[in-house]
Motif scaffolding. Structure first.
Motif, short mmCIF file in Angstrom:
data_model
loop_
_atom_site.label_atom_id
_atom_site.label_comp_id
_atom_site.label_asym_id
_atom_site.label_seq_id
_atom_site.Cartn_x
_atom_site.Cartn_y
_atom_site.Cartn_z
N ARG A 85 -21.14 8.53 -12.17
CA ARG A 85 -22.45 8.07 -11.79
C ARG A 85 -22.41 6.98 -10.82
NH1 ARG A 85 -24.15 3.87 -14.93
NH2 ARG A 85 -22.97 3.85 -16.82
N GLY A 86 -23.43 6.64 -10.31
CA GLY A 86 -23.57 5.26 -9.48
C GLY A 86 -23.81 4.15 -10.51
N TYR A 87 -23.08 3.08 -10.19
CA TYR A 87 -23.22 1.77 -10.80
C TYR A 87 -24.66 1.52 -10.93
CZ TYR A 87 -23.15 -3.08 -12.15
OH TYR A 87 -23.30 -4.31 -12.72
N ALA A 88 -25.11 1.33 -12.41
CA ALA A 88 -26.41 0.92 -12.65
C ALA A 88 -27.41 2.12 -12.22
CB ALA A 88 -26.85 -0.41 -11.78
N GLY A 124 -24.04 3.70 2.63
CA GLY A 124 -23.17 3.66 1.54
C GLY A 124 -23.71 4.04 0.03
N GLY A 125 -22.94 4.21 -0.82
CA GLY A 125 -23.54 4.80 -1.91
C GLY A 125 -23.33 3.84 -3.16
N GLY A 126 -22.74 2.72 -2.94
CA GLY A 126 -22.59 1.58 -3.96
C GLY A 126 -21.05 2.23 -4.82
N ASP A 127 -20.93 1.33 -5.86
CA ASP A 127 -19.59 1.75 -6.57
C ASP A 127 -19.96 2.85 -7.57
OD1 ASP A 127 -18.59 -0.81 -5.62
OD2 ASP A 127 -19.17 -2.09 -7.40
N LEU A 128 -18.85 3.48 -8.14
CA LEU A 128 -19.03 4.57 -8.95
C LEU A 128 -18.62 4.25 -10.20
CD1 LEU A 128 -17.36 7.81 -7.10
CD2 LEU A 128 -20.08 7.30 -7.40
N VAL A 129 -18.84 4.69 -11.22
CA VAL A 129 -18.60 4.27 -12.53
C VAL A 129 -18.41 5.42 -13.45
CG1 VAL A 129 -19.33 2.04 -12.59
CG2 VAL A 129 -20.79 3.87 -13.61
N GLY A 182 -20.48 -3.85 -9.20
CA GLY A 182 -20.25 -4.54 -10.50
C GLY A 182 -19.19 -5.38 -10.38
N VAL A 183 -19.18 -6.42 -11.40
CA VAL A 183 -18.32 -7.49 -11.38
C VAL A 183 -17.47 -7.27 -12.58
CG1 VAL A 183 -18.10 -10.02 -11.84
CG2 VAL A 183 -19.87 -8.94 -10.31
N GLY A 184 -16.01 -7.26 -12.43
CA GLY A 184 -15.08 -7.13 -13.65
C GLY A 184 -13.66 -7.47 -13.13
N CYS A 185 -12.68 -7.16 -14.00
CA CYS A 185 -11.16 -7.41 -13.78
C CYS A 185 -11.05 -6.04 -12.67
CB CYS A 185 -10.27 -7.43 -14.89
SG CYS A 185 -10.53 -8.49 -16.06
N PHE A 235 -16.89 -13.10 -18.20
CA PHE A 235 -15.74 -12.42 -17.48
C PHE A 235 -14.48 -12.40 -18.13
CE2 PHE A 235 -12.34 -12.35 -14.24
CZ PHE A 235 -12.94 -11.34 -13.34
N ALA A 236 -13.77 -11.07 -17.97
CA ALA A 236 -12.39 -10.91 -18.79
C ALA A 236 -12.44 -11.09 -20.27
CB ALA A 236 -11.29 -11.80 -18.12
N GLU A 237 -13.47 -10.57 -20.70
CA GLU A 237 -13.72 -10.39 -22.07
C GLU A 237 -13.32 -9.21 -22.72
OE1 GLU A 237 -17.01 -12.34 -23.65
OE2 GLU A 237 -16.63 -14.60 -22.97
N LYS A 238 -12.84 -8.93 -23.72
CA LYS A 238 -12.52 -7.67 -24.33
C LYS A 238 -13.75 -6.88 -24.90
CE LYS A 238 -9.82 -4.08 -25.34
NZ LYS A 238 -8.95 -4.05 -26.47
N MET A 239 -13.85 -5.75 -24.29
CA MET A 239 -15.16 -4.97 -24.77
C MET A 239 -15.07 -3.49 -24.34
SD MET A 239 -17.93 -5.97 -21.46
CE MET A 239 -17.43 -5.96 -20.09
N PRO A 240 -15.80 -2.44 -24.83
CA PRO A 240 -15.76 -1.15 -24.29
C PRO A 240 -16.23 -1.37 -22.80
CG PRO A 240 -16.71 -1.23 -26.38
CD PRO A 240 -16.70 -2.72 -25.94
N THR A 241 -15.66 -0.64 -21.99
CA THR A 241 -15.93 -0.59 -20.50
C THR A 241 -15.82 0.64 -19.94
OG1 THR A 241 -14.95 -1.68 -18.51
CG2 THR A 241 -13.46 -0.97 -20.14
N VAL A 242 -16.85 0.77 -18.76
CA VAL A 242 -16.65 2.03 -17.94
C VAL A 242 -15.39 1.69 -16.67
CG1 VAL A 242 -19.16 2.44 -18.01
CG2 VAL A 242 -18.50 0.92 -16.32
N LEU A 243 -15.14 2.54 -16.32
CA LEU A 243 -14.08 2.39 -15.16
C LEU A 243 -14.85 2.52 -13.81
CD1 LEU A 243 -11.28 4.37 -16.54
CD2 LEU A 243 -11.43 1.71 -16.72
#
Length: 254
Positions: A63-66, A94-99, A136-139, A227-235
């Motif tokens: 899906r699209g981010y957010a 554009g479509g934005g990020d995918l997650v 989105g922001v992440g590692c 930022f860069a804290e462990k948690m469940p995450t989308v890709l």
């Protein structure tokens, strides 16, 4: 009636031919399920717990981010790839990020990518999807044309395979020529993280380590909470405004 040498020879040849046909059938069956095709899993991969994140034909699992739906523009399925068409170079396009629609905690994520000449993209994890917008922001596992994108000249920690803006790839890094597919892998196990590129481990680090904290403190991410804290995450597959192709996306929960 005795079996003549001629009859025996014909019988042996017939048996040999049957064995050849049987061997060929086994080989064909093996090829069909070996995972050698695009966006497929072998029996061994399935037994080992791998799952496809993209079937090569539909947008299922993305899906699209957010957003709750797949973007209506910017991303297409073509030739077995999730392709960003590069329309994000133009304002309001554009479509934005995918997650992914599913979140993961400890995982081994494999994917193949091809970037357009001069292109820039990325694959992100440990993404906090708490804001609206298209990005989105992440590692970030940097996806880049190192030969001609200007970001490659702003430091090795901004080149392909890097933990973007934080950790540069080591000397074992090898990129294939632009226009061909690279094979990449991101491993998150506990606080240990690895980036792989074309069979080589090019980055590794520990979440929460003094080294990583120092790198973050000296980067543009220093004010990003969590930022860069462990948690469940989308890709996340980044829409950076340049054409990029992703395929053979698969994951194994650890």
């Amino acid at each position: 009636m005795p079996v003549t040498n001629l009859h025996r020879s014909k019988t042996v040849r017939h048996i040999e031919r049957l064995l050849e046909v049987a061997a060929l059938m086994v080989l064909c069956a093996s090829c069909a399920t070996s995972g050698g095709g695009l966006n497929r899993l072998s029996h061994r991969e399935i037994a080992d717990g791998w799952q496809l994140l993209f079937d090569g034909r539909t947008t299922a699992g993305w899906r699209g981010y957010a957003q709750t739906e797949f973007p209506k523009a910017g991303w297409v399925i073509a030739d077995g790839c999730l392709e960003n068409d590069g329309s994000g170079q133009h304002k309001h396009a554009g479509g934005g990020d995918l997650v992914t629609t599913e979140a993961f905690t400890d995982f081994d994520f494999k994917f193949e990518w091809r970037i357009s000449p001069g292109g820039n993209s990325g694959v992100k994890y440990l993404v906090r999807e708490g804001k609206t917008g298209k990005s989105g922001v992440g590692c970030e596992y940097q996806v880049l044309d190192d030969t001609s994108n200007e970001d490659a000249h702003n430091g090795a920690n901004r080149q392909a395979g890097a933990l973007y803006a934080l950790i540069a790839p080591n000397a074992s890094k090898h990129l294939v020529p632009v226009g061909q597919f690279n094979q990449s892998e991101i491993v998150v196990r506990g606080n240990h993280v690895e980036h792989w590129l074309n069979g080589s481990r090019i980055v590794q680090f520990e979440l929460g380590s003094p080294e990583l904290k120092e790198a973050i403190a000296n980067s543009k991410f220093r004010s990003v909470e969590g930022f860069a804290e462990k948690m469940p995450t989308v890709l996340l597959l980044q829409d950076h405004g340049d054409a990029v192709w992703f395929r053979n996306l698969k994951i194994r929960k650890l």
